[in-house]
Structures are given as structure tokens and as C-alpha cells.
Write a protein that holds these residues in place. Structure first.
Motif, PDB file in Angstrom:
ATOM      1  N   SER A  29       4.906   2.944   3.935  1.00 62.76           N
ATOM      2  CA  SER A  29       4.655   1.833   4.844  1.00 62.76           C
ATOM      3  C   SER A  29       4.131   0.595   4.128  1.00 62.76           C
ATOM      4  O   SER A  29       3.686  -0.344   4.766  1.00 62.76           O
ATOM      5  N   ARG A  30       4.206   0.587   2.810  1.00 62.42           N
ATOM      6  CA  ARG A  30       3.658  -0.539   2.063  1.00 62.42           C
ATOM      7  C   ARG A  30       4.559  -1.755   2.161  1.00 62.42           C
ATOM      8  O   ARG A  30       5.760  -1.672   1.873  1.00 62.42           O
ATOM      9  N   TYR A  31       3.986  -2.873   2.540  1.00 66.09           N
ATOM     10  CA  TYR A  31       4.734  -4.126   2.584  1.00 66.09           C
ATOM     11  C   TYR A  31       4.531  -4.931   1.302  1.00 66.09           C
ATOM     12  O   TYR A  31       5.481  -5.460   0.731  1.00 66.09           O
ATOM     13  N   ALA A  32       3.289  -5.013   0.856  1.00 72.58           N
ATOM     14  CA  ALA A  32       2.996  -5.810  -0.329  1.00 72.58           C
ATOM     15  C   ALA A  32       1.691  -5.348  -0.958  1.00 72.58           C
ATOM     16  O   ALA A  32       0.885  -4.658  -0.332  1.00 72.58           O
ATOM     17  N   MET A  33       1.485  -5.753  -2.196  1.00 72.29           N
ATOM     18  CA  MET A  33       0.205  -5.587  -2.872  1.00 72.29           C
ATOM     19  C   MET A  33      -0.153  -6.909  -3.518  1.00 72.29           C
ATOM     20  O   MET A  33       0.724  -7.746  -3.774  1.00 72.29           O
ATOM     21  N   GLY A  34      -1.435  -7.086  -3.751  1.00 75.26           N
ATOM     22  CA  GLY A  34      -1.827  -8.366  -4.310  1.00 75.26           C
ATOM     23  C   GLY A  34      -3.224  -8.361  -4.873  1.00 75.26           C
ATOM     24  O   GLY A  34      -3.856  -7.302  -4.995  1.00 75.26           O
ATOM     25  N   TRP A  35      -3.682  -9.562  -5.217  1.00 78.46           N
ATOM     26  CA  TRP A  35      -4.974  -9.721  -5.864  1.00 78.46           C
ATOM     27  C   TRP A  35      -5.785 -10.825  -5.199  1.00 78.46           C
ATOM     28  O   TRP A  35      -5.233 -11.862  -4.806  1.00 78.46           O
ATOM     29  N   PHE A  36      -7.077 -10.559  -5.107  1.00 77.16           N
ATOM     30  CA  PHE A  36      -8.066 -11.519  -4.670  1.00 77.16           C
ATOM     31  C   PHE A  36      -9.139 -11.590  -5.743  1.00 77.16           C
ATOM     32  O   PHE A  36      -9.206 -10.739  -6.630  1.00 77.16           O
ATOM     33  N   ARG A  37      -9.986 -12.574  -5.626  1.00 82.58           N
ATOM     34  CA  ARG A  37     -11.161 -12.596  -6.485  1.00 82.58           C
ATOM     35  C   ARG A  37     -12.337 -13.199  -5.718  1.00 82.58           C
ATOM     36  O   ARG A  37     -12.161 -13.953  -4.767  1.00 82.58           O
ATOM     37  N   SER A 102       3.160  -9.217   6.725  1.00 73.84           N
ATOM     38  CA  SER A 102       2.745 -10.568   6.372  1.00 73.84           C
ATOM     39  C   SER A 102       1.477 -10.524   5.543  1.00 73.84           C
ATOM     40  O   SER A 102       0.494  -9.884   5.933  1.00 73.84           O
ATOM     41  N   THR A 103       1.480 -11.237   4.425  1.00 72.51           N
ATOM     42  CA  THR A 103       0.268 -11.330   3.613  1.00 72.51           C
ATOM     43  C   THR A 103      -0.694 -12.377   4.187  1.00 72.51           C
ATOM     44  O   THR A 103      -1.762 -12.578   3.626  1.00 72.51           O
ATOM     45  N   ALA A 104      -0.306 -13.008   5.257  1.00 75.88           N
ATOM     46  CA  ALA A 104      -1.226 -13.929   5.935  1.00 75.88           C
ATOM     47  C   ALA A 104      -2.270 -13.154   6.729  1.00 75.88           C
ATOM     48  O   ALA A 104      -3.308 -13.706   7.095  1.00 75.88           O
ATOM     49  N   LEU A 105      -1.988 -11.899   6.979  1.00 77.76           N
ATOM     50  CA  LEU A 105      -2.940 -11.034   7.679  1.00 77.76           C
ATOM     51  C   LEU A 105      -3.899 -10.410   6.672  1.00 77.76           C
ATOM     52  O   LEU A 105      -3.598 -10.335   5.481  1.00 77.76           O
ATOM     53  N   PRO A 106      -5.044  -9.957   7.129  1.00 76.68           N
ATOM     54  CA  PRO A 106      -5.970  -9.278   6.196  1.00 76.68           C
ATOM     55  C   PRO A 106      -5.330  -8.018   5.635  1.00 76.68           C
ATOM     56  O   PRO A 106      -4.577  -7.327   6.322  1.00 76.68           O
ATOM     57  N   PRO A 107      -5.603  -7.708   4.383  1.00 75.06           N
ATOM     58  CA  PRO A 107      -5.069  -6.472   3.802  1.00 75.06           C
ATOM     59  C   PRO A 107      -5.590  -5.233   4.547  1.00 75.06           C
ATOM     60  O   PRO A 107      -6.645  -5.266   5.164  1.00 75.06           O
ATOM     61  N   ASN A 108      -4.828  -4.161   4.413  1.00 74.53           N
ATOM     62  CA  ASN A 108      -5.235  -2.918   5.043  1.00 74.53           C
ATOM     63  C   ASN A 108      -6.147  -2.091   4.137  1.00 74.53           C
ATOM     64  O   ASN A 108      -6.947  -1.290   4.625  1.00 74.53           O
TER      65      ASN A 108
END
Length: 120
Positions: A29-37, A102-108
Motif C-alpha cells: 500500500s506504499r504510495y511514496a517515501m521521503g525525507w523531512f528535517r 498524496s504527499t501533501a497529506l501527513p505521512p503515515n
């Protein structure tokens, strides 16, 4: 799903560093992965994301020229290649996963964070 980020450290201005984040658990069910800091005293900010199926990257403008996100689907791993690092890049870096479209939503899901310190 569990996310494990690593690769941070202490570097000097101008150096490069590659962060990795390994995901364990379900991937279907993964849509995307990403990075924050998150820098001391600042809010956590989005840096980059990559869609899991198509590999489409997204960046904030301030890092687009210096950071590159990529993924290895077979290894369930997302990378953040950072170059020309500056003291302003000092922060705890977190990886994240989205299952919604959508990556505009908070990550899960969030990883535990890895510290990047850039000294001048």
C-alpha cells in the motif's frame, strides 16, 4: 511498517552525505517515501519525496539543486544524497512513508531520525 534511517554524521561545509532509510513490513500500500528535517528550535520541514511505483521525485525549491532522492524497490530503501552541505543543513533528518495518494497529506509512518551536523 517500520522505518530505519541511518547515514547521518558530522561533516564540514561543502561535504556530501548519503542518508538511507530501510522500510520493513508491508509494501503493497506504499504510495511514496521521503525525507523531512527538523533543526533546533524549528518546525519539521518537508524536503523531498519519491513515488514508490513510478519513482517520480518531488523537492522543495531550497534543496532541489543540492539534494537527490532515489529509491531501490528491491531493497525497500529510500536514499537522500546531499551535496554542498552548509551549516544551515544541520538538523535531525527523518524518513517517512505515505500510503495515501498524496504527499501533501501527513505521512503515515516516521523513522527515528538521524542527526546531520555540518560544521564550518
Amino acid at each position: 511498517v517500520q522505518l530505519q534511517a541511518f547515514g547521518g554524521g558530522l561533516v564540514y561545509s561543502g561535504a556530501s552525505l548519503r542518508l538511507s532509510c530501510v522500510a520493513s513490513g508491508r509494501t503493497f500500500s506504499r504510495y511514496a517515501m521521503g525525507w523531512f528535517r527538523q533543526a533546533p528550535g524549528k518546525e519539521r520541514e518537508f524536503l523531498a519525496a519519491i513515488t514508490w511505483i513510478g519513482g517520480t521525485p518531488y523537492y522543495i525549491d531550497s534543496v532541489k539543486a543540492r539534494f537527490t532522492i532515489s529509491r531501490d524497490s528491491a531493497k525497500n530503501t529510500v536514499y537522500l544524497q546531499m551535496s554542498s552541505l552548509e551549516p544551515g543543513d544541520t538538523a535531525v533528518y527523518y524518513c517517512a512513508e505515505w500510503t495515501a495518494g498524496s504527499t501533501a497529506l501527513p505521512p503515515n509512518s516516521w523513522g527515528q531520525g538521524t542527526q546531520v551536523t555540518v560544521s564550518s
